[in-house]
Design a protein around this motif. Structure first.
Motif, mmCIF file in Angstrom:
data_model
loop_
_atom_site.group_PDB
_atom_site.id
_atom_site.type_symbol
_atom_site.label_atom_id
_atom_site.label_comp_id
_atom_site.label_asym_id
_atom_site.label_seq_id
_atom_site.Cartn_x
_atom_site.Cartn_y
_atom_site.Cartn_z
ATOM 1 N N LEU A 238 0.829 -1.206 0.000
ATOM 2 C CA LEU A 238 0.000 0.000 0.000
ATOM 3 C C LEU A 238 0.867 1.262 0.000
ATOM 4 O O LEU A 238 0.606 2.212 -0.741
ATOM 5 N N MET A 239 1.887 1.280 0.843
ATOM 6 C CA MET A 239 2.727 2.468 0.953
ATOM 7 C C MET A 239 3.468 2.753 -0.348
ATOM 8 O O MET A 239 3.664 3.912 -0.725
ATOM 9 N N LYS A 240 3.884 1.705 -1.061
ATOM 10 C CA LYS A 240 4.617 1.894 -2.308
ATOM 11 C C LYS A 240 3.760 2.539 -3.393
ATOM 12 O O LYS A 240 4.269 3.251 -4.259
ATOM 13 N N GLU A 241 2.452 2.300 -3.364
ATOM 14 C CA GLU A 241 1.568 2.838 -4.393
ATOM 15 C C GLU A 241 0.918 4.161 -4.010
ATOM 16 O O GLU A 241 0.334 4.837 -4.851
ATOM 17 N N LEU A 242 1.022 4.546 -2.727
ATOM 18 C CA LEU A 242 0.339 5.757 -2.282
ATOM 19 C C LEU A 242 0.904 7.026 -2.924
ATOM 20 O O LEU A 242 0.180 8.009 -3.093
ATOM 21 N N ALA A 243 2.184 7.025 -3.262
ATOM 22 C CA ALA A 243 2.752 8.234 -3.886
ATOM 23 C C ALA A 243 2.042 8.550 -5.194
ATOM 24 O O ALA A 243 1.691 9.710 -5.468
ATOM 25 N N TRP A 244 1.796 7.523 -6.016
ATOM 26 C CA TRP A 244 1.080 7.734 -7.280
ATOM 27 C C TRP A 244 -0.374 8.121 -7.022
ATOM 28 O O TRP A 244 -0.916 9.002 -7.678
ATOM 29 N N GLU A 245 -1.011 7.458 -6.054
ATOM 30 C CA GLU A 245 -2.409 7.786 -5.760
ATOM 31 C C GLU A 245 -2.545 9.241 -5.346
ATOM 32 O O GLU A 245 -3.443 9.962 -5.815
ATOM 33 N N ARG A 246 -1.670 9.709 -4.480
ATOM 34 C CA ARG A 246 -1.775 11.083 -3.997
ATOM 35 C C ARG A 246 -1.392 12.090 -5.069
ATOM 36 O O ARG A 246 -2.005 13.165 -5.162
ATOM 37 N N LEU A 247 -0.427 11.745 -5.899
ATOM 38 C CA LEU A 247 -0.117 12.623 -7.017
ATOM 39 C C LEU A 247 -1.306 12.709 -7.960
ATOM 40 O O LEU A 247 -1.598 13.788 -8.503
ATOM 41 N N GLY A 248 -2.019 11.599 -8.155
ATOM 42 C CA GLY A 248 -3.213 11.627 -8.999
ATOM 43 C C GLY A 248 -4.262 12.596 -8.485
ATOM 44 O O GLY A 248 -4.930 13.292 -9.268
ATOM 45 N N ILE A 249 -4.421 12.673 -7.168
ATOM 46 C CA ILE A 249 -5.373 13.622 -6.582
ATOM 47 C C ILE A 249 -4.913 15.055 -6.833
ATOM 48 O O ILE A 249 -5.718 15.941 -7.143
ATOM 49 N N ALA A 250 -3.605 15.284 -6.704
ATOM 50 C CA ALA A 250 -3.063 16.611 -6.990
ATOM 51 C C ALA A 250 -3.265 16.983 -8.456
ATOM 52 O O ALA A 250 -3.633 18.125 -8.781
ATOM 53 N N ILE A 251 -3.050 16.029 -9.354
ATOM 54 C CA ILE A 251 -3.239 16.265 -10.792
ATOM 55 C C ILE A 251 -4.681 16.671 -11.081
ATOM 56 O O ILE A 251 -4.944 17.658 -11.786
ATOM 57 N N GLY A 252 -5.635 15.903 -10.541
ATOM 58 C CA GLY A 252 -7.039 16.222 -10.758
ATOM 59 C C GLY A 252 -7.430 17.551 -10.148
ATOM 60 O O GLY A 252 -8.227 18.307 -10.717
ATOM 61 N N SER A 253 -6.853 17.861 -8.985
ATOM 62 C CA SER A 253 -7.187 19.120 -8.307
ATOM 63 C C SER A 253 -6.712 20.320 -9.103
ATOM 64 O O SER A 253 -7.457 21.291 -9.289
ATOM 65 N N ILE A 254 -5.478 20.284 -9.589
ATOM 66 C CA ILE A 254 -4.955 21.455 -10.300
ATOM 67 C C ILE A 254 -5.637 21.600 -11.654
ATOM 68 O O ILE A 254 -5.877 22.719 -12.132
ATOM 69 N N ALA A 255 -6.000 20.470 -12.286
ATOM 70 C CA ALA A 255 -6.752 20.555 -13.546
ATOM 71 C C ALA A 255 -8.152 21.111 -13.300
ATOM 72 O O ALA A 255 -8.672 21.891 -14.108
ATOM 73 N N GLY A 256 -8.762 20.724 -12.169
ATOM 74 C CA GLY A 256 -10.063 21.297 -11.815
ATOM 75 C C GLY A 256 -9.967 22.787 -11.570
ATOM 76 O O GLY A 256 -10.836 23.560 -11.991
ATOM 77 N N CYS A 326 -2.536 21.223 -3.479
ATOM 78 C CA CYS A 326 -3.388 21.387 -4.665
ATOM 79 C C CYS A 326 -4.860 21.179 -4.333
ATOM 80 O O CYS A 326 -5.724 21.872 -4.876
ATOM 81 N N SER A 327 -5.175 20.237 -3.457
ATOM 82 C CA SER A 327 -6.574 20.026 -3.106
ATOM 83 C C SER A 327 -7.125 21.213 -2.320
ATOM 84 O O SER A 327 -8.301 21.579 -2.461
ATOM 85 N N GLU A 328 -6.295 21.836 -1.503
ATOM 86 C CA GLU A 328 -6.766 23.012 -0.766
ATOM 87 C C GLU A 328 -6.847 24.237 -1.665
ATOM 88 O O GLU A 328 -7.739 25.070 -1.509
ATOM 89 N N LEU A 329 -5.948 24.332 -2.620
ATOM 90 C CA LEU A 329 -6.063 25.395 -3.615
ATOM 91 C C LEU A 329 -7.363 25.248 -4.403
ATOM 92 O O LEU A 329 -8.043 26.248 -4.686
ATOM 93 N N TYR A 330 -7.712 24.021 -4.747
ATOM 94 C CA TYR A 330 -8.966 23.759 -5.474
ATOM 95 C C TYR A 330 -10.145 24.353 -4.705
ATOM 96 O O TYR A 330 -11.026 25.007 -5.287
ATOM 97 N N SER A 331 -10.170 24.148 -3.388
ATOM 98 C CA SER A 331 -11.258 24.705 -2.579
ATOM 99 C C SER A 331 -11.267 26.230 -2.638
ATOM 100 O O SER A 331 -12.328 26.855 -2.762
ATOM 101 N N ARG A 332 -10.094 26.839 -2.558
ATOM 102 C CA ARG A 332 -10.033 28.303 -2.593
ATOM 103 C C ARG A 332 -10.472 28.847 -3.946
ATOM 104 O O ARG A 332 -11.195 29.856 -4.026
ATOM 105 N N VAL A 333 -10.047 28.175 -5.006
ATOM 106 C CA VAL A 333 -10.415 28.619 -6.350
ATOM 107 C C VAL A 333 -11.914 28.513 -6.563
ATOM 108 O O VAL A 333 -12.570 29.438 -7.060
#
Length: 380
Positions: A238-256, A326-333
Motif C-alpha cells: 500500500l505504501m509503495k503505491e500511495l505516492a502515485w495515488e496522492r499525485l493523482g489527486i493533486a493532478i485532478g485538483s490542479i486541472a479542476g 493542490c486540493s486546498e487550492l482547489y477549494s479556494r479557487v
C-alpha cells in the motif's frame, strides 16, 4: 505563464482522443448517471478500447505499456470536463498497479488483461466504518482454513463498489501484534458467496461515482489470492503505491482549478454589473490574477512531481505536499470563483457549481490532509 514542457506530440494526440470521448460519450449523459449513482458498464468497455483504463500496464498483460503521463492526461481531462463519475477509472488504475508491481505471474495473467479492456472493474477496500486513515487499526480479518482464506468484516466508501468484479481487500492475516506486519492484500472476486453490497451511498457530491459499502461474511478465497503469494506484505504494498495515488489527486485538483478559472473568466467577461463587465472591476481582476498565479505555481510543482515519478524518485513527502496543497487550492479557487458568479454560481447549469459539489472530497480521500501534514512534519 510558463509553458508546460512535460508532454510530447503523442501525448497531445492522446489528449484530443480522450477529450473527444468525454465530450461525445460522457458529458451529455452525466446528469442521468448522477441520478443512477453509477456509470454504465459500456462506458468502461469504450474507455478500454481507447486504452484509457490501465495505460501503463505492459502489452503482454493487455495494456499499452505507456508512461504515466498518459494516465495523467486522463485524470486532467476528466477533471476539466467535471465528469466525476469517471473518478473510478483512477481507482481501477491503482489496483492494476498493485497487481503489476506485486502480483504473482498467475495473478497478473488472470486479472490484468480484462482490467485493461474494461471487462473486469476493480476496486480497493481499505476504509472501514470505524477506521479511516489508520490502516493498522482495521478489523477485517482473514483466517486460514486449509487452502482458503476466510474473510469477515465490512468496508465503506468503496469506489466502483456496485460494479466491481475484483476487490483488493486490506485485511488482517496475522497476530504478531506488530501492526503493519499483520496486514495483507487479498484478491476477492465480485461474485464470491458471502460478499454483499449496500445500495449506493448518498453523498453531497460526486453523485455519478459508484460508491458503496461491502460486507464480507465467511467469504472463502483461495489461498493463492493473497497479493504476491505471501501474507504480511500488504502494508508495504500500500505504501509503495500511495505516492502515485496522492499525485493523482493533486493532478485532478490542479486541472479542476484551471477549468474553474477558465469558465469564470468567460463568465466575468460576458456578465455586466452597473453597466460594465464584472472582469473590469479591479477587485475581480485582482482576485482572478491571484488565482491564476497560484494555479501556475501548483501546476509547475505537479509537473515536477510527475518528472520525479517517471524517474522513480518521487518521495512520499513530496506527493503528500502536492496532494495537500493542490486540493486546498482547489477549494479556494472554487469558492472565489463561485462568489464572482453571484447567484448563478449556485445553479448547476454553471460548471463552477458542479465543481463546488464534487471537489471537497479531494481533501479527504487518499489520506486526509491533516495526515499529509503529519507526513510532511516528519521531515522537519
Amino acid at each position: 505563464m510558463i509553458p508546460r514542457t512535460l508532454f510530447e506530440h503523442e501525448h497531445d494526440e492522446f489528449r484530443q482522443t480522450v477529450r473527444r470521448f468525454l465530450a461525445e460519450r460522457c458529458e451529455p449523459f452525466h446528469a442521468q448517471w448522477e441520478q443512477e449513482h453509477q456509470v454504465p458498464r459500456d462506458i468502461w468497455l469504450c474507455a478500454g478500447e481507447l486504452g484509457m483504463l490501465t495505460i501503463s500496464t505492459p502489452e503482454a498483460y493487455g495494456g499499452l505499456g505507456l508512461d504515466r503521463r498518459f494516465s495523467m492526461i486522463v485524470t486532467e481531462e476528466i477533471a476539466r470536463a467535471c465528469v466525476s463519475g469517471l473518478a473510478g477509472f483512477g481507482v481501477h488504475d491503482i489496483c492494476a498497479g498493485y497487481l503489476l508491481n506485486f502480483g504473482t505471474e498467475l495473478q497478473k495473467q488472470r486479472w490484468l488483461p480484462p482490467m485493461a479492456s474494461g471487462e473486469c472493474i476493480a476496486a480497493i477496500a481499505m476504509t472501514e466504518p470505524d477506521t479511516g486513515s489508520d490502516l493498522q487499526a482495521i478489523t477485517t480479518r482473514a483466517r486460514l482454513e486449509g487452502d482458503h482464506s476466510v474473510l469477515n468484516g465490512a468496508k465503506t466508501f468503496i469506489s466502483n463498489g456496485t460494479h466491481c468484479d475484483l476487490i483488493v481487500v486490506v485485511a488482517k492475516t496475522g497476530n504478531s501484534g506488530k501492526g503493519s506486519q499483520d496486514i495483507s492484500l487479498i484478491l476477492v472476486e465480485g461474485g464470491s458467496p458471502g460478499l454483499s453490497r449496500s445500495k449506493p451511498l448518498r453523498k453531497i457530491g460526486m453523485n455519478a461515482q459508484d460508491t458503496t459499502m461491502l460486507f464480507f461474511e465467511e467469504v472463502r478465497v483461495p489461498r493463492e489470492n493473497v497479493l504476491g503469494g505471501l501474507p504480511g506484505q500488504g502494508f508495504y504494498q500500500l505504501m509503495k503505491e500511495l505516492a502515485w495515488e496522492r499525485l493523482g489527486i493533486a493532478i485532478g485538483s490542479i486541472a479542476g482549478c484551471q477549468a474553474v478559472l477558465e469558465s469564470t473568466l468567460d463568465y466575468t467577461r460576458g456578465r455586466s454589473v452597473f453597466g460594465k463587465p464584472i472582469i473590469e472591476f479591479q477587485n475581480s481582476r485582482f482576485k482572478l490574477a491571484e488565482l491564476k498565479a497560484e494555479i501556475a505555481i501548483g501546476q509547475s510543482f505537479v509537473d515536477r512531481c510527475m518528472e520525479l515519478l517517471l524517474q522513480q524518485q518521487l518521495s512520499a513527502q513530496a506527493s503528500a505536499a502536492a496532494k495537500m496543497w493542490c486540493s486546498e487550492l482547489y477549494s479556494r479557487v472554487v469558492d472565489a470563483c463561485l462568489q464572482l458568479h453571484g447567484g448563478n454560481g449556485y445553479m448547476l447549469e454553471y460548471p463552477v457549481a458542479r465543481h463546488y459539489l464534487d471537489h471537497r472530497v479531494n481533501r479527504i480521500f487518499g489520506g486526509a490532509n491533516d495526515i499529509m501534514r503529519e507526513l510532511i512534519a516528519r521531515t522537519l
